[in-house]
Design a protein around this motif. Structure first.
Motif, PDB file in Angstrom:
ATOM      1  N   ARG A 101       0.871  -1.271   0.087  1.00  0.00           N
ATOM      2  CA  ARG A 101       0.025   0.031  -0.163  1.00  0.00           C
ATOM      3  C   ARG A 101       0.848   1.135  -0.105  1.00  0.00           C
ATOM      4  N   LEU A 102       1.966   1.016   0.643  1.00  0.00           N
ATOM      5  CA  LEU A 102       2.962   2.449   0.750  1.00  0.00           C
ATOM      6  C   LEU A 102       3.247   2.659  -0.509  1.00  0.00           C
ATOM      7  N   ILE A 103       3.927   1.749  -1.134  1.00  0.00           N
ATOM      8  CA  ILE A 103       4.457   1.872  -2.668  1.00  0.00           C
ATOM      9  C   ILE A 103       3.416   2.219  -3.580  1.00  0.00           C
ATOM     10  N   GLY A 104       2.237   1.725  -3.480  1.00  0.00           N
ATOM     11  CA  GLY A 104       0.969   2.351  -4.418  1.00  0.00           C
ATOM     12  C   GLY A 104       0.676   3.676  -4.025  1.00  0.00           C
ATOM     13  N   GLU A 105       0.790   4.271  -2.936  1.00  0.00           N
ATOM     14  CA  GLU A 105       0.632   5.479  -2.716  1.00  0.00           C
ATOM     15  C   GLU A 105       1.693   6.437  -3.235  1.00  0.00           C
ATOM     16  N   VAL A 106       2.967   5.954  -3.401  1.00  0.00           N
ATOM     17  CA  VAL A 106       3.955   6.911  -4.013  1.00  0.00           C
ATOM     18  C   VAL A 106       3.840   6.808  -5.419  1.00  0.00           C
ATOM     19  N   GLU A 107       3.451   5.561  -5.900  1.00  0.00           N
ATOM     20  CA  GLU A 107       3.399   5.447  -7.389  1.00  0.00           C
ATOM     21  C   GLU A 107       2.127   6.381  -7.839  1.00  0.00           C
ATOM     22  N   ARG A 108       1.000   6.435  -7.036  1.00  0.00           N
ATOM     23  CA  ARG A 108       0.116   7.259  -7.497  1.00  0.00           C
ATOM     24  C   ARG A 108       0.423   8.861  -7.756  1.00  0.00           C
ATOM     25  N   TRP A 109       1.168   9.005  -6.539  1.00  0.00           N
ATOM     26  CA  TRP A 109       1.711  10.348  -6.523  1.00  0.00           C
ATOM     27  C   TRP A 109       2.623  10.655  -7.587  1.00  0.00           C
ATOM     28  N   ALA A 110       3.392   9.799  -8.064  1.00  0.00           N
ATOM     29  CA  ALA A 110       4.461  10.105  -8.952  1.00  0.00           C
ATOM     30  C   ALA A 110       3.780  10.100 -10.459  1.00  0.00           C
ATOM     31  N   ILE A 111       2.699   9.336 -10.770  1.00  0.00           N
ATOM     32  CA  ILE A 111       1.799   9.658 -11.943  1.00  0.00           C
ATOM     33  C   ILE A 111       1.284  10.812 -11.974  1.00  0.00           C
ATOM     34  N   GLN A 112       0.624  11.117 -10.751  1.00  0.00           N
ATOM     35  CA  GLN A 112      -0.190  12.454 -10.771  1.00  0.00           C
ATOM     36  C   GLN A 112       0.826  13.678 -11.075  1.00  0.00           C
ATOM     37  N   ARG A 113       2.200  13.361 -10.900  1.00  0.00           N
ATOM     38  CA  ARG A 113       2.949  14.601 -11.122  1.00  0.00           C
ATOM     39  C   ARG A 113       3.569  14.443 -12.529  1.00  0.00           C
ATOM     40  N   CYS A 114       2.975  13.236 -13.371  1.00  0.00           N
ATOM     41  CA  CYS A 114       3.522  13.150 -14.656  1.00  0.00           C
ATOM     42  C   CYS A 114       4.799  12.311 -14.966  1.00  0.00           C
ATOM     43  N   ALA A 115       5.267  11.922 -13.943  1.00  0.00           N
ATOM     44  CA  ALA A 115       6.466  11.108 -13.986  1.00  0.00           C
ATOM     45  C   ALA A 115       6.235   9.487 -14.731  1.00  0.00           C
ATOM     46  N   THR A 116       7.333   9.108 -15.430  1.00  0.00           N
ATOM     47  CA  THR A 116       7.201   8.149 -16.003  1.00  0.00           C
ATOM     48  C   THR A 116       7.925   7.158 -15.831  1.00  0.00           C
ATOM     49  N   ARG A 117       8.704   7.328 -14.488  1.00  0.00           N
ATOM     50  CA  ARG A 117       9.827   6.475 -14.085  1.00  0.00           C
ATOM     51  C   ARG A 117       9.541   6.814 -12.648  1.00  0.00           C
ATOM     52  N   LEU A 118       9.958   5.765 -11.789  1.00  0.00           N
ATOM     53  CA  LEU A 118       9.988   5.727 -10.341  1.00  0.00           C
ATOM     54  C   LEU A 118      11.291   4.905  -9.875  1.00  0.00           C
ATOM     55  N   ARG A 119      12.029   5.614  -9.301  1.00  0.00           N
ATOM     56  CA  ARG A 119      13.491   4.798  -8.759  1.00  0.00           C
ATOM     57  C   ARG A 119      13.433   4.934  -7.177  1.00  0.00           C
ATOM     58  N   LEU A 120      14.435   3.854  -7.037  1.00  0.00           N
ATOM     59  CA  LEU A 120      14.853   3.963  -5.501  1.00  0.00           C
ATOM     60  C   LEU A 120      16.076   3.549  -5.072  1.00  0.00           C
ATOM     61  N   SER A 121      16.613   3.522  -4.278  1.00  0.00           N
ATOM     62  CA  SER A 121      17.992   2.835  -4.022  1.00  0.00           C
ATOM     63  C   SER A 121      17.737   2.035  -2.788  1.00  0.00           C
ATOM     64  N   VAL A 122      18.366   0.724  -2.861  1.00  0.00           N
ATOM     65  CA  VAL A 122      18.382  -0.297  -1.988  1.00  0.00           C
ATOM     66  C   VAL A 122      19.924  -0.764  -1.631  1.00  0.00           C
ATOM     67  N   MET A 123      20.021  -1.302  -0.484  1.00  0.00           N
ATOM     68  CA  MET A 123      21.492  -1.823  -0.042  1.00  0.00           C
ATOM     69  C   MET A 123      21.858  -3.026  -0.853  1.00  0.00           C
ATOM     70  N   PRO A 124      22.765  -3.406  -1.373  1.00  0.00           N
ATOM     71  CA  PRO A 124      22.934  -4.729  -2.131  1.00  0.00           C
ATOM     72  C   PRO A 124      22.918  -5.915  -1.310  1.00  0.00           C
ATOM     73  N   ASP A 125      23.185  -5.609  -0.091  1.00  0.00           N
ATOM     74  CA  ASP A 125      23.085  -7.003   0.925  1.00  0.00           C
ATOM     75  C   ASP A 125      21.717  -6.949   1.519  1.00  0.00           C
ATOM     76  N   ASN A 126      20.797  -6.631   1.054  1.00  0.00           N
ATOM     77  CA  ASN A 126      19.301  -6.516   1.482  1.00  0.00           C
ATOM     78  C   ASN A 126      18.304  -7.461   0.476  1.00  0.00           C
ATOM     79  N   PRO A 127      18.759  -8.874   0.475  1.00  0.00           N
ATOM     80  CA  PRO A 127      17.891  -9.623  -0.616  1.00  0.00           C
ATOM     81  C   PRO A 127      16.519  -9.662  -0.347  1.00  0.00           C
TER      82      PRO A 127
END
Length: 165
Positions: A101-127
């Motif tokens: 649900r949290l990801i969905g909230e950010v995706e909806r916000w990004a789409i409303q802002r006319c973003a065509t891509r959503l990115r994030l950073s994650v630690m490589p040792d967090n499988p």
């Protein structure tokens, strides 16, 4: 039922409690450390500024009246791209759809802002996190991530295309 609250600078104490819990529970998962946000770093004006990032979208998941998760969407300098940051869900409620649900909230916000891509950073040792994001359509990019606080690792940058509004 899980509610989603959008927070602004006046809600800084709610955000503070969750963020400090996140940094304590998962110290290797973030680009910040608990020590950076405690002591001299634990100031109301700093928390308010974090929630006052221009055009940001700060969301807290609340279950039975208790905040249990958090995420932010922030604009980037890259045209058409928004960024998901500060994602965390309290361990007792993981696996109950709160993170979805949290990801969905950010995706909806990004789409409303006319973003065509959503990115994030994650630690490589967090499988577990990498697998979770992959289930939501995120994949690795060629971007070089920031150095982790320990100075020995770099974050992985993942991204996903977004549908147009």
């Amino acid at each position: 039922m899980t509610e989603m609250w959008v927070l602004g600078p006046d809600n800084w104490s709610v955000w503070r409690a969750l963020r400090l819990a996140a940094l304590a529970e998962a110290p290797n998962a973030f680009g910040s450390t608990l020590a950076e946000w405690q002591g001299d770093g634990d100031r109301e004006e700093r928390w308010r500024a974090r929630l006052g990032i221009r055009d940001s979208h700060n969301v807290v998941a609340v279950l039975d009246g208790r905040p249990v998760g958090m995420v932010s969407g922030v604009p980037t300098q890259e045209s058409g791209t928004a960024e998901l940051i500060s994602m965390w869900v309290s361990p007792p409620v993981r696996g109950q759809g709160v993170a979805d649900r949290l990801i969905g909230e950010v995706e909806r916000w990004a789409i409303q802002r006319c973003a065509t891509r959503l990115r994030l950073s994650v630690m490589p040792d967090n499988p577990a996190a990498i697998a979770f994001y992959a289930r939501h359509g995120f994949a690795g990019t060629a971007m070089v991530g920031d150095l982790a606080p320990d100075g020995g690792r770099r974050e992985m940058v993942l991204a996903k295309p977004l549908p147009t509004a």
